[in-house]
Design a protein around this motif. Structure first.
Motif, short mmCIF file in Angstrom:
data_model
loop_
_atom_site.label_atom_id
_atom_site.label_comp_id
_atom_site.label_asym_id
_atom_site.label_seq_id
_atom_site.Cartn_x
_atom_site.Cartn_y
_atom_site.Cartn_z
N THR A 95 -4.24 -32.75 12.16
CA THR A 95 -3.40 -31.77 11.47
C THR A 95 -2.18 -31.31 12.26
N LEU A 96 -2.28 -31.31 13.59
CA LEU A 96 -1.20 -30.75 14.42
C LEU A 96 -0.52 -31.75 15.34
N GLY A 97 -1.07 -32.97 15.45
CA GLY A 97 -0.35 -33.98 16.20
C GLY A 97 -0.94 -34.35 17.53
N GLU A 98 -0.18 -35.16 18.27
CA GLU A 98 -0.67 -35.82 19.47
C GLU A 98 -1.09 -34.88 20.59
N ARG A 99 -0.53 -33.66 20.61
CA ARG A 99 -0.89 -32.78 21.72
C ARG A 99 -2.37 -32.41 21.72
N PHE A 100 -3.06 -32.66 20.61
CA PHE A 100 -4.49 -32.38 20.53
C PHE A 100 -5.33 -33.66 20.55
N ALA A 101 -4.74 -34.78 20.98
CA ALA A 101 -5.50 -36.03 21.07
C ALA A 101 -6.63 -35.87 22.09
N PRO A 102 -7.88 -36.16 21.71
CA PRO A 102 -8.99 -35.98 22.65
C PRO A 102 -8.89 -36.95 23.82
N PRO A 103 -9.07 -36.50 25.06
CA PRO A 103 -9.09 -37.41 26.20
C PRO A 103 -10.24 -38.40 26.10
N GLN A 104 -10.05 -39.59 26.66
CA GLN A 104 -11.11 -40.60 26.62
C GLN A 104 -12.36 -40.13 27.34
N LEU A 105 -12.18 -39.33 28.40
CA LEU A 105 -13.34 -38.82 29.13
C LEU A 105 -14.23 -37.99 28.22
N LEU A 106 -13.65 -37.20 27.35
CA LEU A 106 -14.44 -36.39 26.41
C LEU A 106 -15.20 -37.30 25.46
N ARG A 107 -14.54 -38.31 24.94
CA ARG A 107 -15.21 -39.25 24.03
C ARG A 107 -16.37 -39.97 24.74
N ASP A 108 -16.12 -40.38 25.99
CA ASP A 108 -17.15 -41.11 26.73
C ASP A 108 -18.37 -40.23 26.99
N LYS A 109 -18.15 -38.99 27.36
CA LYS A 109 -19.27 -38.10 27.63
C LYS A 109 -20.09 -37.85 26.36
N VAL A 110 -19.43 -37.65 25.26
CA VAL A 110 -20.15 -37.44 24.01
C VAL A 110 -20.94 -38.69 23.64
N ALA A 111 -20.34 -39.86 23.83
CA ALA A 111 -21.04 -41.13 23.53
C ALA A 111 -22.28 -41.30 24.39
N ARG A 112 -22.25 -40.80 25.63
CA ARG A 112 -23.40 -40.89 26.52
C ARG A 112 -24.43 -39.80 26.28
N GLY A 113 -24.12 -38.88 25.38
CA GLY A 113 -25.04 -37.78 25.11
C GLY A 113 -24.93 -36.64 26.09
N GLU A 114 -23.85 -36.61 26.87
CA GLU A 114 -23.62 -35.52 27.81
C GLU A 114 -22.86 -34.40 27.08
N LEU A 115 -23.60 -33.58 26.38
CA LEU A 115 -23.00 -32.62 25.45
C LEU A 115 -22.88 -31.22 26.03
N GLY A 116 -23.28 -31.03 27.30
CA GLY A 116 -23.17 -29.71 27.91
C GLY A 116 -24.53 -29.07 28.12
N ARG A 117 -24.56 -27.76 28.02
CA ARG A 117 -25.78 -27.03 28.33
C ARG A 117 -26.96 -27.45 27.47
N LYS A 118 -26.72 -27.75 26.21
CA LYS A 118 -27.83 -28.04 25.30
C LYS A 118 -28.54 -29.35 25.64
N THR A 119 -27.89 -30.25 26.38
CA THR A 119 -28.54 -31.49 26.80
C THR A 119 -28.80 -31.53 28.31
N GLY A 120 -28.35 -30.49 29.02
CA GLY A 120 -28.58 -30.42 30.46
C GLY A 120 -27.48 -31.03 31.31
#
Length: 290
Positions: A258-283
């Motif tokens: 909706t707002l453009g490229e400045r909010f493009a998710p970093p690849q590191l964020l995508r990779d962590k989510v793909a590995r199940g590293e979601l933060g406190r809820k997964t440890g």
């Protein structure tokens, strides 16, 4: 003679759709303020888990001295239903706190509108989705607005009131009164992608993730720069772990669209989510959690 205006009071009856971390926190807050609350979940098992979350939250609040009544008495005001059809028709307010999926939220809100009175106020707890788009699923869009609560709901001080084009002035006034009855403060914003809080918070969080990705500094150092240098109560990476990396990614993808490229998710964020590293809820996220 000067008269003191009456203190705002919480709704007598509240419905909450969704009993996850946010929905349970919303239910706990209204019950502690005196409301009778019905929490709707997708099954009897999920509803029981939601009630357990509320009970756990109330126990913790009591241990911290944050309740004016025994936790058991507050919990007695909370009941559950395994279908939106179980919402009480007399509810003054129904808050939808389902996952950040426009189609799901719209479907639940439309079903809730059919189940309750024509005077009931419907609210969505979305942190970024278009309130106006959700309102298009309703026959009474004037009775609808955003009430964006923050995690953890019982301890947070803010509710972001999001006003869509057709939201009635009386509905906004009621939402402000209910917010104050919970002991919270408000900010009122017009409906726009990410509103005020998510738009600013996600921008800071994504830039912090890019800094980790580029090797600028370790997560602790980046967070310390904001907590010690700018007096933020929590650094952007620790906050991302608390919110959930999957939640942050979903919001970033929506804002990117909706707002453009400045909010493009970093690849590191995508990779962590793909590995199940979601933060406190997964440890594991940017930090390791016990």
């Amino acid at each position: 003679m000067t008269t003191t205006p009456p203190s705002p009071s919480a709704p007598a009856v509240v419905g909450v759709i969704g009993g996850g971390r946010m929905g349970a926190g919303i239910a706990q807050s209204f019950a502690a303020a005196g409301s009778s609350v019905v929490v709707v979940e997708s099954s009897a098992q999920a509803a029981a888990a939601a009630l357990d979350r509320v009970a756990t939250g109330l126990k913790r609040a009591a241990e911290r001295g944050k309740l004016i009544e025994p936790a058991e008495r507050v919990l007695a005001r909370v009941t559950t239903a395994d279908s939106v059809d179980g919402l009480p028709a007399e509810a003054e307010l129904v808050v939808e706190a389902a996952p950040e999926d426009t189609a799901l939220k719209a479907r639940l809100l439309a079903a809730a509108e059919r189940a309750v009175s024509t005077t009931t106020v419907l609210a969505t707890n979305t942190s970024s989705l278009s309130v106006a788009e959700l309102a298009s699923a309703l026959t009474r869009p004037g009775r609808f607005l955003g009430m964006h609560f923050f995690n953890p709901v019982p301890a947070s001080e803010l509710v972001e009131i999001v006003v869509a084009p057709y939201t009635e002035a009386a509905v906004i006034s009621a939402a402000l009164d209910w917010t104050h009855a919970l002991g919270k403060s408000d900010v009122v914003v017009k409906d726009s992608p990410g509103f005020a809080s998510s738009r600013l918070g996600v921008a800071l969080g994504l830039e912090a993730i890019r800094m980790v990705e580029e090797g600028v500094a370790e997560p602790e150092s980046i967070d310390d720069a904001m907590t010690l240098g700018y007096k933020h109560p929590m650094g952007p990476l620790r906050l991302t772990d608390l919110v959930g990396l999957d939640v942050r990614l979903a919001i970033a993808e929506y804002l990117h669209t909706t707002l453009g490229e400045r909010f493009a998710p970093p690849q590191l964020l995508r990779d962590k989510v793909a590995r199940g590293e979601l933060g406190r809820k997964t440890g594991q996220g940017f930090y390791t959690w016990q």
